[in-house]
Design an enzyme around this catalytic site. Structure first.
Site, mmCIF file in Angstrom:
data_model
loop_
_atom_site.group_PDB
_atom_site.id
_atom_site.type_symbol
_atom_site.label_atom_id
_atom_site.label_comp_id
_atom_site.label_asym_id
_atom_site.label_seq_id
_atom_site.Cartn_x
_atom_site.Cartn_y
_atom_site.Cartn_z
ATOM 1 N N GLU A 79 -65.734 42.293 -85.804
ATOM 2 C CA GLU A 79 -64.163 41.822 -86.021
ATOM 3 C C GLU A 79 -63.429 42.976 -86.760
ATOM 4 O OE1 GLU A 79 -63.038 39.247 -84.661
ATOM 5 O OE2 GLU A 79 -64.739 38.005 -84.070
ATOM 6 N N ARG A 83 -60.230 44.255 -84.370
ATOM 7 C CA ARG A 83 -58.893 44.123 -84.776
ATOM 8 C C ARG A 83 -58.382 45.025 -85.647
ATOM 9 N NH1 ARG A 83 -58.875 37.581 -85.050
ATOM 10 N NH2 ARG A 83 -61.032 37.189 -84.262
ATOM 11 N N ASP A 208 -70.741 39.252 -73.966
ATOM 12 C CA ASP A 208 -69.680 39.514 -73.345
ATOM 13 C C ASP A 208 -69.188 40.940 -73.366
ATOM 14 O OD1 ASP A 208 -68.719 38.944 -75.936
ATOM 15 O OD2 ASP A 208 -67.384 37.412 -75.478
ATOM 16 N N GLU A 342 -58.876 35.088 -72.466
ATOM 17 C CA GLU A 342 -59.668 35.611 -71.645
ATOM 18 C C GLU A 342 -59.102 35.178 -69.924
ATOM 19 O OE1 GLU A 342 -61.028 33.788 -74.046
ATOM 20 O OE2 GLU A 342 -61.741 35.606 -75.277
HETATM 21 C C1 DMJ Z 1 -61.044 38.158 -79.190
HETATM 22 O O1 DMJ Z 1 -61.291 38.269 -80.776
HETATM 23 C C2 DMJ Z 1 -62.017 39.359 -78.451
HETATM 24 O O2 DMJ Z 1 -61.544 39.115 -77.188
HETATM 25 C C3 DMJ Z 1 -63.383 39.083 -78.287
HETATM 26 O O3 DMJ Z 1 -63.969 40.113 -77.588
HETATM 27 C C4 DMJ Z 1 -63.786 37.782 -78.077
HETATM 28 N N1 DMJ Z 1 -63.155 36.851 -78.612
HETATM 29 C C5 DMJ Z 1 -61.690 36.783 -78.815
HETATM 30 C C6 DMJ Z 1 -60.656 35.902 -78.215
HETATM 31 O O4 DMJ Z 1 -61.172 35.009 -77.587
#
Ligand code: DMJ
Length: 447
Positions: A79, A83, A208, A342
């Site tokens: 995170e 971010r 993912d 998404e």
């Molecule tokens: C985001 O923080 C990023 O896209 C991450 O890869 C997956 N989840 C969240 C948003 O849903």
């Protein structure tokens, strides 16, 4: 919408990580250790590209004067990287302001102790005070260890220090040489032994963005990173063969795999894959191009159906394809919508790739649903049950709503040359980074 989300955050939660709009205060979740202002960092580039100049200046001044990096606390490596490091790097490349580069580099260095494991597979939690963990109580998650590459390549470029690239190349090499069941990547591995921990495979939660960063590493390298390319297309082939399914009603979805048994569900998170497969289709070879474009379009269509089949026109956190369910959420605890990006992310990519107006129509539906169900007097909030007419809010304006959901919607309705896909690669938090040709030379100082 961005101005309203920003003003609400500013009014009730300035300097905190996220806004809690119902209680009108800040969210002090410890995901980021002692770091503050996640919504400000996540918003910098969105404010900038939208021309919200006063708001961008406020954000920049906060970073200059208030973003403290000498904080302790255990933070999520993933995170903080996507971010904070991603948001600061992108703000630097867009604006050329040195403060963003300085802070990104300083923070990047504080993430390095996470890699002090016997295998170099990082631990998911990093102590920002620099203390090294002596034990590893949890396994490392595929999506977390595989979602560092884009930012770390830029950190090496900017610092002229190869340590960041070395760390992520070591992870990649390790993953590449492991045995994979049916060519699939399980979601968890042990940072001490380096082995898979279980055979759960998903392109939703826990898996993912590992796949996303493979194809984007290739694109960001100006299409020279052949190893990333091969790993991506091999993984996609295995997913296509083993996980991609068609429902009785004709919807294409990507199931999950538990030790060889399919679980016929898709996370909302997995809907990013429409866009990912779309941008990869161009480069997989002429024989696979149309097939991959069709797959991308079909998955995006299914995700739209998951939204369309609710009375709110917002999609649930998980939707299923078993026991008569077709892109719906029979289980009550899977019916929330957290302001996630998404689905609009895939609409944006598919629009740019095809210019089929349906993607703009679908994006507009989401925008209207957000206005109708998620906007309250004090900000935007997720909703607890997308199937209920009696809307209950979850009291959180997620920082990724400002970084991703609103940015992707804006780009969906902008000209293609605003952050063109030729020149920019979006990290998994929608922070644009320049691709090889422009890297690391800031190239977009004016909008
Ligand atoms: C985001 O923080 C990023 O896209 C991450 O890869 C997956 N989840 C969240 C948003 O849903």
């Amino acid at each position: 919408m961005m101005k309203f989300a920003w003003d609400s955050y500013k009014r009730y939660a300035w300097g905190e990580n996220e806004l809690r709009p119902l209680s009108k205060n800040g969210n002090d979740d410890r995901t980021f250790g002692g770091l503050k202002g996640a919504s400000i960092i996540d918003s910098l580039d969105t404010l900038y590209i939208m021309g919200l100049d006063d708001e961008y200046q406020e954000a920049k001044e906060w970073v200059e004067n208030n973003l403290k990096l000498n904080v302790g606390g255990e933070a999520s490596l993933f995170e903080v990287n996507i971010r904070y490091v991603g948001g600061l790097l992108s703000a630097y490349y867009l604006t050329g302001e040195e403060v963003f580069k300085r802070k990104a580099v300083e923070l990047g260095r504080k993430l390095l102790p996470a890699f002090n494991t016997p295998t170099g597979i990082p631990h998911g939690v990093v102590n920002l005070a620099g203390e090294v963990r002596s034990s590893w109580p949890w396994s490392s998650v595929l999506a977390e260890v595989g979602t560092l590459h884009l930012e770390f390549v830029h950190l090496s470029e900017l610092t002229k220090d190869s340590i960041y690239i070395e760390k992520v190349m070591n992870i990649r090499k390790h993953l590449n040489q492991l045995d994979k069941p049916h060519g699939l990547y399980p979601n968890a591995l042990n940072p001490v032994s380096g082995n898979w921990e279980q055979h759960f495979v998903s392109i939703g939660a826990l898996g993912d963005s590992f796949y996303e960063y493979l194809i984007k590493s290739y694109l960001m390298s100006d299409r020279t990173d052949e190893e990333a390319k091969k790993m991506y297309y091999d993984a996609l082939e295995a997913i296509d063969k083993n996980l991609v399914q068609r429902s009785p009603g004709g919807l294409t979805y990507v199931a999950e795999w538990r030790g060889g048994v399919l679980d016929h569900r898709m996370d909302h998170l997995a809907c990013f894959s429409g866009g990912m497969i779309g941008i990869g289709a161009e480069h997989g070879g002429p024989g696979s191009r149309q097939h991959q474009l069709d797959l991308a379009a079909n998955i995006t269509h299914t995700c739209h159906e998951a939204y369309r089949r609710t009375p709110t026109m917002l999609g649930p956190e998980v939707f299923r394809f078993d026991d008569g369910a077709e892109a719906t959420a029979p289980r009550v605890n899977e019916r929330h919508y957290l302001l996630r990006p998404e689905v609009v992310e895939s609409y944006m990519y598919m629009w740019r790739l095809t210019h089929d107006p349906k993607y703009r129509d679908w994006g507009w539906e989401v925008l209207e649903a957000l206005e109708q169900h998620c906007r309250i007097a004090t900000g935007f909030s997720g909703v607890i049950d997308v199937y209920s007419h009696m809307i209950q809010h979850d009291n959180l304006q997620q920082s990724f709503f400002l970084a991703e959901t609103l940015k992707y919607l804006y780009l969906l309705f902008s000209e293609d040359d605003l952050l063109s896909l030729e020149d920019w690669v979006f990290n998994t938090e929608a922070h644009p980074l320049p691709n090889g040709r422009n890297c690391p030379n800031p190239s977009m100082r004016s909008r």
